[in-house]
Design an enzyme around this catalytic site. Structure first.
Site, PDB file in Angstrom:
ATOM      1  N   GLU A  24      13.494  63.069  20.435  1.00 48.01           N
ATOM      2  CA  GLU A  24      13.366  61.683  20.876  1.00 48.01           C
ATOM      3  C   GLU A  24      11.899  61.274  21.094  1.00 48.01           C
ATOM      4  OE1 GLU A  24      16.584  60.436  23.736  1.00 48.01           O
ATOM      5  OE2 GLU A  24      16.866  62.601  23.827  1.00 48.01           O
ATOM      6  N   SER A 152      20.308  60.005  22.903  1.00 43.77           N
ATOM      7  CA  SER A 152      20.085  58.965  21.884  1.00 43.77           C
ATOM      8  C   SER A 152      21.020  59.096  20.686  1.00 43.77           C
ATOM      9  CB  SER A 152      18.624  58.968  21.414  1.00 43.77           C
ATOM     10  OG  SER A 152      17.788  58.562  22.455  1.00 43.77           O
ATOM     11  N   TYR A 224      17.983  51.176  18.895  1.00 44.15           N
ATOM     12  CA  TYR A 224      16.550  50.946  19.015  1.00 44.15           C
ATOM     13  C   TYR A 224      15.933  50.043  17.956  1.00 44.15           C
ATOM     14  CZ  TYR A 224      16.985  54.909  22.190  1.00 44.15           C
ATOM     15  OH  TYR A 224      17.368  55.746  23.198  1.00 44.15           O
ATOM     16  N   ARG A 263      20.912  56.362  34.563  1.00 47.49           N
ATOM     17  CA  ARG A 263      21.912  55.499  33.926  1.00 47.49           C
ATOM     18  C   ARG A 263      23.148  56.325  33.617  1.00 47.49           C
ATOM     19  NH1 ARG A 263      20.136  54.636  28.797  1.00 47.49           N
ATOM     20  NH2 ARG A 263      22.089  55.412  27.931  1.00 47.49           N
ATOM     21  N   ASP A 265      26.779  56.284  31.511  1.00 43.08           N
ATOM     22  CA  ASP A 265      27.503  55.617  30.434  1.00 43.08           C
ATOM     23  C   ASP A 265      28.999  55.806  30.617  1.00 43.08           C
ATOM     24  OD1 ASP A 265      25.057  54.941  29.349  1.00 43.08           O
ATOM     25  OD2 ASP A 265      24.982  56.674  28.016  1.00 43.08           O
ATOM     26  N   GLU A 281      28.295  60.291  30.192  1.00 41.88           N
ATOM     27  CA  GLU A 281      27.124  61.119  30.466  1.00 41.88           C
ATOM     28  C   GLU A 281      26.194  60.433  31.446  1.00 41.88           C
ATOM     29  OE1 GLU A 281      23.865  61.104  27.298  1.00 41.88           O
ATOM     30  OE2 GLU A 281      25.660  60.713  26.098  1.00 41.88           O
ATOM     31  N   ASN A 283      22.057  59.842  32.200  1.00 40.58           N
ATOM     32  CA  ASN A 283      20.690  59.906  31.673  1.00 40.58           C
ATOM     33  C   ASN A 283      19.732  59.849  32.854  1.00 40.58           C
ATOM     34  OD1 ASN A 283      21.039  59.392  28.540  1.00 40.58           O
ATOM     35  ND2 ASN A 283      22.459  58.038  29.601  1.00 40.58           N
ATOM     36  N   GLY A 287      15.682  55.183  28.558  1.00 42.47           N
ATOM     37  CA  GLY A 287      14.695  54.478  27.765  1.00 42.47           C
ATOM     38  C   GLY A 287      14.100  53.290  28.518  1.00 42.47           C
TER      39      GLY A 287
END
Length: 322
Positions: A24, A152, A224, A263, A265, A281, A283, A287
């Site tokens: 990433e 990602s 992205y 974050r 999800d 998951e 994070n 990002g």
């Protein structure tokens, strides 16, 4: 939501860590460039540092009073750089060594969530010798195969047939990125994400975002590099249900020991039993690009990108006592 007044000078000399060595790296450079620019525009003495091209000795010599971690994936989000910063006694943003290493590992995260009786899709660990028929028998024929420790959507494949060759190909693709491969029941529904600031009893959720990607394929490209994905914030969900999902996400975040910011999800599945959220998951270093979700959620409560960056940075800390 407004942040407390933060004196940029009080933050000292700040290293913004981005780039790194993971798959990433490109996204990390985008995130870190945005963070660095925002801090400098607010008068913070902020400097770029790339652990992918610069050494630990250079990091030690840089004289940073604190670090903003804008690294993603391995060596940046997995506890590795956190351990280096603890050793150097440089306070840093986000989760500590243990929580970072847990959260990046989807298998360990799922085991903790199951122990805490939090809802997550059914799953198994795959090997090259896995009996694919037994996987389908247990999890169904709509599956998603992913590396256990990547982000990602790297290395992820959806498998929608009984074809053993397709499952084997999905395993091989994931195995290129990790020696631990996970297969999950593919839960269909509304894709949501919940940004969280703080830790423990003080952790607070920002408004939910609903993600509507073209062809229901929220992959690396759609995350992205395209403008076709729709982001609805706050998500158009009944207020009571939104609160329940936000509370669930905070519980999931705290269950792995996350702190600072992150974050979670979620997939919201609807069937005869009602609205059923499934945790996907956590994070711990999300990002911070122009397409990123945490800044979007912060904006919905009146917090600008620069305000968000300053808020996160102001809570930089060491997690290991002297």
């Amino acid at each position: 939501m407004t942040t407390h007044t933060i004196d940029p000078k009080s933050l000292g000399r700040v290293g913004v860590l981005f780039g790194g060595r993971s798959a990433e790296r490109q996204i990390s450079i985008m995130s870190g460039t945005g963070v660095l620019q925002a801090l400098q525009e607010r008068g913070v003495d902020a400097h770029a540092f790339d652990p992918g091209t610069q050494s630990v000795a250079q990091l030690a010599a840089a004289g940073f009073d604190r670090a903003f971690i804008a690294l993603h994936g391995r060596f940046g989000e997995d506890g590795t750089i956190q351990g280096v910063l603890e050793w150097l006694r440089i306070p840093y943003t986000g989760s500590g060594v243990q929580a970072s290493s847990i959260a990046i590992d989807k298998v360990t995260t799922k085991r903790i969530w199951e122990y805490e009786e939090l809802p997550t899709p059914g799953w198994q660990v795959l090997t090259a010798a896995t009996d694919w028929k037994s996987v389908v028998a247990v999890l169904g024929d709509a599956l998603i195969v992913k590396p256990a420790r990547e982000g990602s959507t790297i290395g992820i494949s959806k498998v929608l047939t009984h074809d053993n060759d397709e499952l084997a190909a999905a395993y091989q693709e994931a195995a290129k990125h990790d020696d631990v491969v996970l297969v999950e029941e593919l839960v269909r529904g509304r894709e949501l994400t919940c940004a969280i600031l703080g830790e423990g009893a003080g952790a607070r959720a920002l408004p939910l975002i609903e993600i509507r990607a073209q062809g229901e394929n929220y992959d690396y490209q759609n995350k992205y590099f395209t403008d076709t994905t729709q982001y609805l914030c706050p998500a158009p969900i009944a207020a009571e249900l939104a609160r329940e999902i936000e509370q669930l996400c905070v519980r999931a975040y705290n269950a792995v020991g996350a702190s600072g910011w992150g974050r979670v999800d979620v997939m919201l599945h609807v069937d005869a039993r009602g609205d059923l959220p499934y945790l996907l998951e956590v994070n711990t270093s999300p990002g911070m690009t122009s397409h990123s979700l945490v800044p979007m959620a912060a904006k919905a409560v009146g917090m600008s990108y620069a305000d968000l960056v300053l808020e996160i940075l102001s809570h930089a800390s060491l997690k290991v006592p002297e």
